[in-house]
Design an enzyme around this catalytic site. Sequence first.
Site, PDB file in Angstrom:
ATOM      1  N   GLU A   1     -16.625  77.037 -42.255  1.00  0.00           N
ATOM      2  CA  GLU A   1     -16.645  76.622 -40.852  1.00  0.00           C
ATOM      3  C   GLU A   1     -17.600  77.454 -39.993  1.00  0.00           C
ATOM      4  OE1 GLU A   1     -13.908  76.970 -42.637  1.00  0.00           O
ATOM      5  OE2 GLU A   1     -12.659  75.179 -42.407  1.00  0.00           O
TER       6      GLU A   1
ATOM      7  N   PHE B   1       2.554  75.394 -40.275  1.00  0.00           N
ATOM      8  CA  PHE B   1       1.492  75.558 -41.274  1.00  0.00           C
ATOM      9  C   PHE B   1       0.130  75.309 -40.631  1.00  0.00           C
ATOM     10  CE2 PHE B   1      -1.250  73.664 -44.628  1.00  0.00           C
ATOM     11  CZ  PHE B   1      -1.416  74.820 -45.376  1.00  0.00           C
ATOM     12  N   GLN B   2      -0.788  76.220 -40.869  1.00  0.00           N
ATOM     13  CA  GLN B   2      -2.141  76.166 -40.298  1.00  0.00           C
ATOM     14  C   GLN B   2      -2.142  76.052 -38.779  1.00  0.00           C
ATOM     15  OE1 GLN B   2      -4.486  73.295 -42.628  1.00  0.00           O
ATOM     16  NE2 GLN B   2      -4.989  74.968 -44.030  1.00  0.00           N
TER      17      GLN B   2
ATOM     18  N   LYS C   1      -2.557  66.987 -33.265  1.00  0.00           N
ATOM     19  CA  LYS C   1      -2.669  65.858 -34.174  1.00  0.00           C
ATOM     20  C   LYS C   1      -1.944  64.616 -33.661  1.00  0.00           C
ATOM     21  CE  LYS C   1      -2.219  64.439 -38.932  1.00  0.00           C
ATOM     22  NZ  LYS C   1      -2.046  64.778 -40.329  1.00  0.00           N
TER      23      LYS C   1
ATOM     24  N   MET D   1     -31.724  97.798 -41.676  1.00  0.00           N
ATOM     25  CA  MET D   1     -31.724  98.356 -40.322  1.00  0.00           C
ATOM     26  C   MET D   1     -30.724  99.505 -40.224  1.00  0.00           C
ATOM     27  SD  MET D   1     -33.181  98.371 -37.479  1.00  0.00           S
ATOM     28  CE  MET D   1     -33.992  96.915 -36.824  1.00  0.00           C
TER      29      MET D   1
END
Lengths: 161, 566
Positions: free
Chosen positions: B50, B112-113, B162, B480
């Site tokens: 993502e 969940f999630q 949802k 760096m």
Amino acid sequence: MKHTISVLLQNKPGVLSRVTGLFSGRGFNIESLCVAQTLDPDVSNLTVVSRGDDNVIEQITKQLHKLIDVIKVVDITEKEYVEREMVLIRINAEAHTRAEVLRVIDIFRGKVVDVSAKSYAVEITGSASKIKAVIDILRPIGIKEIVRTGIIAMSRAAKTK
Amino acid sequence: MGKITGSQAIVKCLQEEGVKTIFGYPGGAVLDLYDALMSSDIKNVLVRHEQGAVHAADGFSRVTGEVGVALLTSGPGATNGVTGIATAYMDSIPLVILTGQVPQPLIGNDAFQEVDIVGITRPCTKHNYLVSKLEDLVPTIREAFHIAKTGRPGPVLVDLPKDLVASSLNYPVKTPVQMPSYQPTYVPHPVQIAKACRLIMAAKRPVLYVGGGVILSDANAELTELAQKLNIPVTMTLMGLGAFPGTHELSMGMLGMHGTYTANMAVAECDLLIAVGSRFDDRVTGKLEDFASKSKIIHIDIDPTSISKNVKVDIPIVADCKNALTSMNLWFDKESNFDLSEEAARHKPWFDTISDWTAKHPLSYTDSDTIIKPQYVIEKLLEFTKGEAIITTEVGQNQMWAAQFYKFNQPRHFVTSGGLGTMGYGLPAAIGAQMAFPDKTVIDIAGDGSIQMNIQELATAKQYGCPVKIAILNNSFLGMVRQWQELFYDRRYASTTMDVTPDFVDLAKAFGAVGLRATKKDEVIPVIKEALATDNTVIMDFKIEKEEGVYPMVPAGKATTEMLLV
């Protein structure tokens, strides 16, 4: 220097955390914060007291204004204004101090809102300096508990000539 | 019109906003949305992580100027996107991020999630929403686009439970977004413009210091007009590269920590600094008290909080850069009674000084006959792409060498994570840029450390036929950080040696891409030529000088005149 900033904001979930998150995230301090609905149920008024030099206060007002849900920001310290805070104090009130406590409360135009055999709970309203004065006087008698609302403030109306 | 589902409404809303490509990754909470997308003409680019989705949307936005859109699922999908969102926020890139959320009755139950992504992203979005009423669904997404692209742009996140997305609703007719509490200032105050212009006329040693705001407001033509009209030298921030032609005789290149000697000296010695769409970042200013301490400062910015945040300015102009520069150009054409060419001639001693600085300390490096110098690679990439490629970068030495040695003559051709400094940005951003311009050459200039942070996106590039070219400046170090350790930590290379790295040529092949390697200087040009001629994703693995440093360098906290030179 201490500044009192008055903010009008949309009354939506999460708006307060946007404001407090801004202060914590950018390292600004909050000395007092008070927020409630205005006459318009969709708009809240928030009074925040903060400390900082001119640059910090300028950033605070600009950053507040940048929040999408903020409608208006006024640093009312720059103007004539009235500020008030309410404090509830539970104070020891044994036989030998009961009369003295009542006298002090009366001088500060406070009210007794709860009484027990050993204590009074009193309500006092006033400016920050008055609240400080009353606490200083009551402290030696024995303050058991103290709850403050935080400062609310309002600009004075423009004087007509 | 009858009722449609929430997901269909969202897709319709995206179409109304002109969205043709989005970047995302499906999951339980966005199943309905993906189902609706499948029946639409909007292309979803399926990334492999993502973070890649948000960076790709960001790269897409930076090269097109349009709002980039990412679609992520709830919980880990959303949190994986956070680095991408913060990257876009720091660089003021307009994005709309749609995240799935668990059904409303489950919110707050540790479902969940489930994650409070609105809470998590509050400090790194321009604004964000959790939609809680069905009738708010479409108006909220419209507001999100409006906020993302107006004022100082930025990412806006919309969290979509949802159950709302699965409900049916009547699609609301599109009306202009009305937001009384959000009214960015676009038009400059004429009094401020006049004051600024008079100050410019009086200046003997003026400098234009331009940042990403000029690119975001598409004001490069207006800027170039002003600089040429008054003969003012220009220096650009990392984000501003391309706002003014890098090969123009008035260009002094980049300023700041790894800026040119000329640019940093010019800012220190100027008597008027004209800051346009830049924000006096610490990597630009160095020690604040010594930054432009001999000059008056004009600052044009659309965001009032940027003005006088770090450096007190004399003439603030809150406005869109394009409008402000247009007004200034008009003022000089109409209001000024001076002979502009004569005025410009007044700057001659200033230009002589500037030329002396450049002659004394040009941007340079010590080349080698055998070993590959990273700067040489960039110079050859510039030569063989004729300076017309879109360059994305990772973060670190690769990014600074790209900024120093690739001369950008056009805006929206340099795509880099400036503010947040996100390693792993370059490859997904290159994919986003390539999706926007399939026929352009897009090159990700990378380090061997950074490229491994989002290397999985090679699969995305392959899946969508993105022929992005990845030039790895491979020194087997986190270069760096190593350079700082060399200079400030007694060469104690703590955790910066990348002793084990994949064989990038084999790795490219494993993904179905092409892998090429150059280990000696004379192999550089053939590798570049072959890569540019290949219609496939290509990794070029350049084994460069291991301990090459980026110079000039202003040590952190020092004045910008205290440069370490080559």
